[in-house]
Design an enzyme around this catalytic site. Structure first.
Site, PDB file in Angstrom:
ATOM      1  N   LYS A 196      51.889  43.445  42.883  1.00 26.02           N
ATOM      2  CA  LYS A 196      52.220  43.702  44.290  1.00 26.02           C
ATOM      3  C   LYS A 196      51.982  42.433  45.107  1.00 26.02           C
ATOM      4  O   LYS A 196      50.995  41.728  44.873  1.00 26.02           O
ATOM      5  CB  LYS A 196      51.354  44.844  44.811  1.00 26.02           C
ATOM      6  CG  LYS A 196      51.674  45.294  46.226  1.00 26.02           C
ATOM      7  CD  LYS A 196      50.810  46.494  46.628  1.00 26.02           C
ATOM      8  CE  LYS A 196      51.185  47.019  48.008  1.00 26.02           C
ATOM      9  NZ  LYS A 196      50.427  48.243  48.358  1.00 26.02           N
TER      10      LYS A 196
ATOM     11  N   SER B 269      53.175  52.306  50.016  1.00 30.93           N
ATOM     12  CA  SER B 269      53.648  50.968  50.249  1.00 30.93           C
ATOM     13  C   SER B 269      53.950  50.182  48.980  1.00 30.93           C
ATOM     14  O   SER B 269      54.658  49.175  49.033  1.00 30.93           O
ATOM     15  CB  SER B 269      52.632  50.194  51.078  1.00 30.93           C
ATOM     16  OG  SER B 269      51.470  49.942  50.317  1.00 30.93           O
TER      17      SER B 269
ATOM     18  N   SER C 126      49.239  54.713  48.656  1.00 29.27           N
ATOM     19  CA  SER C 126      50.263  53.695  48.392  1.00 29.27           C
ATOM     20  C   SER C 126      50.525  53.384  46.920  1.00 29.27           C
ATOM     21  O   SER C 126      51.474  52.660  46.608  1.00 29.27           O
ATOM     22  CB  SER C 126      49.895  52.390  49.104  1.00 29.27           C
ATOM     23  OG  SER C 126      50.215  52.470  50.459  1.00 29.27           O
TER      24      SER C 126
END
Lengths: 486, 95
Positions: free
Chosen positions: A73, A148, A172
């Site tokens: 990420k 997210s 997330s």
């Protein structure tokens, strides 16, 4: 050679050890797949194929994750690579050091490969808040992948990553895993070092794995967990083998069903899939026990006070001085700050900084922030009470299927309510995992539904055992249908 | 109902964010709704409840006071928007 990209980490490693293929083949196969499918998915912000290949050449396949490429990420620092948190304010930033999880992945033999898209500074539930690009759900590219960590989940679902790291502040990791039909684990607070994760809400953030099996997530947790002197909130607990309970069944396992997680307004088809999954657990030998988490309805409110308050402080560092975007030709220092942050941050980030600044401001602190911290105590106590009676809680991950891109961008409150089943986990500091439990047909496309198991703090070994026992029967319909031939 | 006490432009100034008039209007209405939603927390009696600041009660984490290697100057300056003479150049603070 058959398509390597659909393999689980454990099968990939078996192939390395039998000499069927090498880590270099694995990186090449991924790169080929990314080139083919990512124009339609948009999971990757950037990647450095040459350095991944160089690491693969040297990989020691005898190590626990030897030669396994893992996508990262864009909020987690990898030395020399961009780290933008999908924000314009960090455009061009290159990490001067490795996050602890990256150093640990390397020590376990893994190869960090690729920067994955996300909501800007992890603020969002759809990855639509990225300043750079949309990420699309591999099951239906007109829909969001969740967020997210949307890039981290979509890339695994599209078989353009074997497994990835995400971060979870209010869901997330678990919510995008659910909407993309893959497995996502949020470890207990303090299990994994946050050093090198760009901070959003420091009392809630945890890094965790997303993969195509519980076993893969357990193997990654083995590598990344542990006390870190660079993160004073990481816990000094004896190391465990998180794969120890894999392969067991559900006989005698006590699963708590919280009535508060089956609410009016949730998608009825999601509810039916989750209820069938619960029945399956009972058939597999689990004992079902009703539990009550009476303060659940307050969790979203508490979260959007505490998380925004912490974010407003954390994001004060983006001032255009030492790194990141700086506004041109400022009149004075105040103008420098104000225009730098106006130009650098996107709408959702500004909205949350303003809300967080407001709830911390003189005269409102007691009414909002202090009260939210007190209700947080009540939410923690709800879980403590429930875990006196059960080994894990079973519930939906998300109240909805993946929704259409653009559908909710103008309604932040509605977007916030998408996290209703995942947020309390972070407030309480416990662990949670989402595993696929079925597919629902919508407009001619199949969309996955996620089942969530929650465990008490530091009880990941048991939680992973339970999720694995369900997954081997209850997730196969989804996992074997992953849209890997886009 | 927008919150009568939230003045978005004023709070944005505290947070050092310049906003356009359009952003002020949009955020005022959106955040008003969010604040209205969190009003439900006021229905709970929390007078006897201790606040939770953190999931794990960790206090006073100490370490040996020993110098350790950190980033070298070049690495520390590599991301600076403006640097010269091995220093970060900043906007003028004092007239």
């Amino acid at each position: 050679m058959s398509d390597l990209t659909t393999l689980s980490i454990s099968k990939l490693q078996a192939g390395f050890r039998q000499g069927d293929f090498t880590p270099v083949d694995a990186v090449r196969a991924l790169e080929e797949k990314i080139t083919k499918v990512d124009p339609a998915i948009g999971a990757y912000l950037s990647r450095d194929v040459q350095s991944a290949l160089a690491a693969a050449e040297k990989a020691d396949i005898s190590l626990p994750l030897g030669g396994v490429p893992i996508g990262i990420k864009d909020a987690i620092n990898v030395v020399g690579e961009p780290c933008t948190c999908a924000s314009k304010i960090l455009a061009g930033f290159r990490s001067p050091y490795d996050a602890t999880v990256i150093a640990k992945l390397r020590a376990a033999g893994a190869i960090p490969f690729g920067r994955l898209n996300m909501d800007e500074f992890a603020m969002g539930s759809s990855t639509e808040n990225s300043a750079y690009q949309k990420t699309r759900n591999p099951w239906d590219t007109s829909r969001i992948p969740g967020g997210s960590s949307g890039g981290s989940a979509a890339s695994v679902a599209a078989c353009e990553a074997f497994a990835t790291l995400g971060s979870d502040t209010g869901g997330s990791i678990r919510q995008p895993a659910s909407l993309c039909g893959v497995v996502g684990l949020k470890p207990s607070y303090g299990r994994v070092s946050r050093y090198g994760l760009v901070a959003f809400a420091s009392s809630l953030d945890q890094i965790g794995p997303i993969g195509r099996s519980t076993r893969d997530c357990a193997a990654i947790l083995n590598a990344i967990s542990g006390k870190d002197p660079h993160d004073s909130t990481s816990l000094d607990v004896p190391s465990e083998d998180f794969t120890a309970n894999l392969g067991r069944d559900l006989k005698g396992v006590k699963l708590g069903i919280p009535a508060e997680y089956f609410v009016d307004g949730m998608d009825q088809r999601v509810r039916e899939k989750v209820e069938s999954a619960i029945k399956l657990c009972e058939q597999l030998g689990a004992e079902l026990i009703p539990v009550s988490l009476p303060h659940t309805q307050y969790a979203v409110g508490v979260y959007y006070i505490i998380a925004t308050a912490e974010a407003s402080a954390n994001l004060a560092r983006f001032d255009g001085v030492r790194y990141g975007h700086r506004a041109k030709n400022p009149r004075d220092l105040l103008d420098h700050y104000m225009r730098t942050r106006e130009e650098g941050f996107g709408s959702e980030v500004k909205r949350r900084i303003i809300l967080g600044t407001y709830v911390l401001s003189s005269g409102y602190y007691d009414a909002y922030y202090l009260r939210a911290q007190k209700v947080r105590t009540l939410i923690r106590q709800d879980f403590a009470k429930a875990f006196e009676k059960v080994d894990a809680i079973i519930c939906p991950t998300s109240p909805d299927l993946a929704f259409k891109i653009g559908e909710r961008v103008d309604d932040p409150l509605r977007m916030y309510l998408a996290d209703i089943f995942t947020i309390a986990t972070n407030l309480a500091g416990i662990c949670g995992i989402s595993v696929p439990c079925g597919l629902v047909e919508e407009e001619g496309k199949k969309l996955p539904v996620g089942l969530q198991f929650l465990g008490k703090a530091m009880d990941e070994t048991r939680l992973l055992g339970i999720a694995d026992a369900f997954e081997r029967t209850g997730s196969q319909q989804v996992l074997t249908a992953l849209p890997n031939t886009l | 109902m927008s919150s009568p006490n939230l003045d978005v432009r004023d709070v944005a100034r505290l947070a050092r964010i310049e906003l356009t008039d359009e952003e002020v209007a949009t955020f005022q209405s959106q955040l008003g709704k969010v604040l209205e939603y969190v009003e439900q927390l006021k229905s709970l009696d929390v007078s006897a409840v201790e606040p939770t600041a953190h999931a794990n009660p960790i206090f006073n984490v100490f370490r040996e006071d020993m110098a350790k290697p950190g980033l070298d100057r070049q690495a520390a300056l590599a991301n600076a928007p403006h640097s010269a003479n091995n220093l970060v150049v900043v906007t003028k603070v004092i007239e």
